[in-house]
Structure formats: C-alpha cells, structure tokens
Motif scaffolding. Structure first.
Motif: not given
Length: 81
Positions: A72-76
């Motif tokens: 899971l890759i989340t943009k912060v």
C-alpha cells in the motif's frame, strides 16, 4: 481491493514498471492510496521512492509473497510527514 486502486505490474514489461508506478503515484492526491502488486519484493522501488519522493509517501506491505507482494503506497502531504 478495488481494481481502480490497484496497480498489478506482474505481467508488465520490466522497463515499463517503474514509470507506470511513479505515474500512478504522481496522480494521487495527498491522503490517497493505491496497492502495488508485484511478483517479487519491490524493495529496489522503495529505495527509488526514497531517493525521488522522500517525505511524500508511506509504504506498507499487506502481503509478502511467495506468489505476490502487495504494498500500500500512500501519498502524504510533505508538511505532515
């Protein structure tokens, strides 16, 4: 796992994988996530993210092989990282 939030690169030509992954990431808004599905541990990609998008992402494995690795890759928001 919803298809529009998943990028399965297992059958993609190797030279196209990283550009497609970074494009998907760059299209995200802060707080949005997608699941990367790969046929091996994408740790080299993690290091590339560290080099090119440091402070802009979160990386969490949801599955670690042997058939598939899911991340899971989340943009912060960089200010919140």
């Amino acid at each position: 796992m919803e298809a529009e939030h998943t990028l399965d690169v297992r059958f993609m030509e190797p030279k196209l994988k990283h550009p497609a992954i970074f494009q998907r990431f760059d299209d995200l808004l802060p707080g949005e996530t997608f699941t990367l599905v790969n046929d091996h541990d994408p740790i080299p990609l993690y290091y590339q993210f560290q080099a090119e998008r440091r402070g802009q992402f979160e990386w969490h494995y949801s599955e670690k092989g042997p058939e598939a690795w899911k991340v899971l890759i989340t943009k912060v928001n960089p200010e919140e990282a």
